[in-house]
Design a protein around this motif. Sequence first.
Motif, short mmCIF file in Angstrom:
data_model
loop_
_atom_site.label_atom_id
_atom_site.label_comp_id
_atom_site.label_asym_id
_atom_site.label_seq_id
_atom_site.Cartn_x
_atom_site.Cartn_y
_atom_site.Cartn_z
N ALA A 178 0.84 -1.21 0.00
CA ALA A 178 0.00 0.00 0.00
C ALA A 178 0.88 1.26 0.00
N LEU A 179 1.97 1.23 0.74
CA LEU A 179 2.89 2.37 0.75
C LEU A 179 3.55 2.55 -0.61
N TRP A 180 3.91 1.46 -1.27
CA TRP A 180 4.50 1.57 -2.61
C TRP A 180 3.52 2.17 -3.61
N ASP A 181 2.22 2.08 -3.31
CA ASP A 181 1.19 2.66 -4.17
C ASP A 181 0.77 4.06 -3.73
N SER A 182 1.60 4.71 -2.90
CA SER A 182 1.24 6.04 -2.38
C SER A 182 1.08 7.09 -3.48
N PRO A 225 10.43 2.47 -10.63
CA PRO A 225 10.49 2.06 -12.04
C PRO A 225 9.76 0.75 -12.34
N GLN A 226 9.74 -0.18 -11.37
CA GLN A 226 9.03 -1.46 -11.58
C GLN A 226 7.57 -1.38 -11.14
N GLY A 227 7.11 -0.22 -10.69
CA GLY A 227 5.80 -0.14 -10.06
C GLY A 227 5.93 -0.52 -8.60
N GLN A 228 6.44 -1.70 -8.36
CA GLN A 228 6.79 -2.18 -7.03
C GLN A 228 7.99 -3.12 -7.17
N PRO A 229 8.91 -3.12 -6.20
CA PRO A 229 9.97 -4.13 -6.21
C PRO A 229 9.36 -5.55 -6.17
N VAL A 230 10.11 -6.52 -6.65
CA VAL A 230 9.65 -7.91 -6.66
C VAL A 230 9.75 -8.48 -5.24
N VAL A 231 8.72 -9.23 -4.82
CA VAL A 231 8.69 -9.79 -3.47
C VAL A 231 9.02 -11.28 -3.50
N PHE A 232 10.07 -11.65 -2.77
CA PHE A 232 10.50 -13.04 -2.65
C PHE A 232 10.21 -13.56 -1.25
N LEU A 446 7.71 -11.30 -15.12
CA LEU A 446 6.63 -10.90 -14.22
C LEU A 446 6.01 -9.58 -14.69
N PRO A 447 4.70 -9.41 -14.50
CA PRO A 447 4.04 -8.17 -14.93
C PRO A 447 4.35 -7.01 -13.99
N ILE A 448 4.23 -5.79 -14.50
CA ILE A 448 4.33 -4.59 -13.66
C ILE A 448 3.00 -4.39 -12.95
N PRO A 449 3.00 -4.23 -11.63
CA PRO A 449 1.74 -4.00 -10.92
C PRO A 449 1.04 -2.74 -11.44
N ALA A 450 -0.25 -2.81 -11.55
CA ALA A 450 -1.02 -1.67 -12.06
C ALA A 450 -0.94 -0.48 -11.13
#
Length: 455
Positions: A178-182, A225-232, A446-450
């Motif tokens: 949610a913070l990455w989508d601020s 740049p990725q919308g959100q970093p990838v989560v592992f 992997l897709p870029i998060p909307a």
Amino acid sequence: MARGTGQGGARRRMMVLGFTGGALGGHLGGWRHRDSFPTTTMQLQCMVEMARIAERGQLDMMFLADGNGVRQMDKPALFAANSPSDRPAVFEPVTLFAALAQHTSKIGLVATATTTYEEPFSIARKFASLDHLSGGRAGWNLVTTQYVEDAKNFGRDEHMGRVERYERAHESLDVVRALWDSWATDAFPQDKATGQYLDPARVRLTQHRGTHFAVKGPLNVARTPQGQPVVFMAGQSEAGKELAAYGGEGLFGTASSKAQAQKEYADIKGRMPKYGRPPDALKILPALSVFVGRTRAEADALYEELQSLIAPSLAVSYLSKLVGFDLTDAPLDGPMPASPGESVGGTAIGRSVLEMAAREGLSVRGTYERVLPSMGGNMVKGDPVEIADMMEDWYTGKACDGFMLSMPVQPRSLRDFVELVVPELQRRGLRPPDYRGTTLRENMGLPIPADPFLH
């Protein structure tokens, strides 16, 4: 599978490859080998060299595990020998990757941060920053911390129980995302003519209040740049599998055989539709220790050299650490004991080792002889064609989406893999001839998060 069949052919879907970037190497005796780095403690140049070698081989990512304390001080022999997974003196991984981002341009940079002892706002901020600094190459390895003593470095007398740790991890993941989508992608017009630097309509508060966290937001980092970093993720307990199905994009597998890997792969992917996620939105990457030589004899020689560097007492100490209970008094050639019970900090790797020992009727000695070369994961040994055969067999057999590679001796093993095995995988169509894009998401498929402001 026949040697060098090249049955893969051209694919749009490619095998994902990363490597564990510890400069000690992936074998307990790796740092002692003549072809290892002369010294590794706090040596930035070692890390730069490995990242550049891996990027030359088009590996998708460099991964750094991490901990929040000095481990094994109660086990003098193991402490002095410095197991690769203990890391008594290492760089904080996100800080290190910020430096490595300036020496590389394509390889992904995946760092570990714990939801048990770190706050979501701090996690979101540092990984968003790394994504900007690297041009879209950041990944967060979400862990709940298995080492019990770490609690005492964060004002706690006892480690959090498994159920509470995973509840906290689930909530933390939601808050971080949610913070990455601020901010909207276009939130900062920076229009010198009008004097408008940002658009107040393109930012939103997080306003989260849950069981473990209360976070107002917004994040003070622009959309990445990725919308959100990838989560592992890495856990493969029931709670770990469920969390991976819910929100993981990369999962470090722990299966000790192809059959077990296939079972785990189907199980975890099968959980994803209930969360509205397609199976290919999560890439499962089992650990694989690679002993490669130009010939099988050369690979065998490296293997035997490394095994000879480990005394039985040290091997037992490491095995005890891995499975979570003391094996010092167990007869070396007696059967491998079963776990006395579930430990607060037990790991999926430890459980996998115990299952393997029970399944194959291994002794304590037989178990550590199997475990030491791979540090608890899987192992492959041979010439480049034999290595590629094994990797192709697992990949096409739906046991994995790729591998997280462990290199026994650094930098030799990484260089050999890049020069010998990568061309063979490319010849079979399992790996692209060059990076598919500039971001970690592109290279993992992997897709870029909307952007929620645009959709």
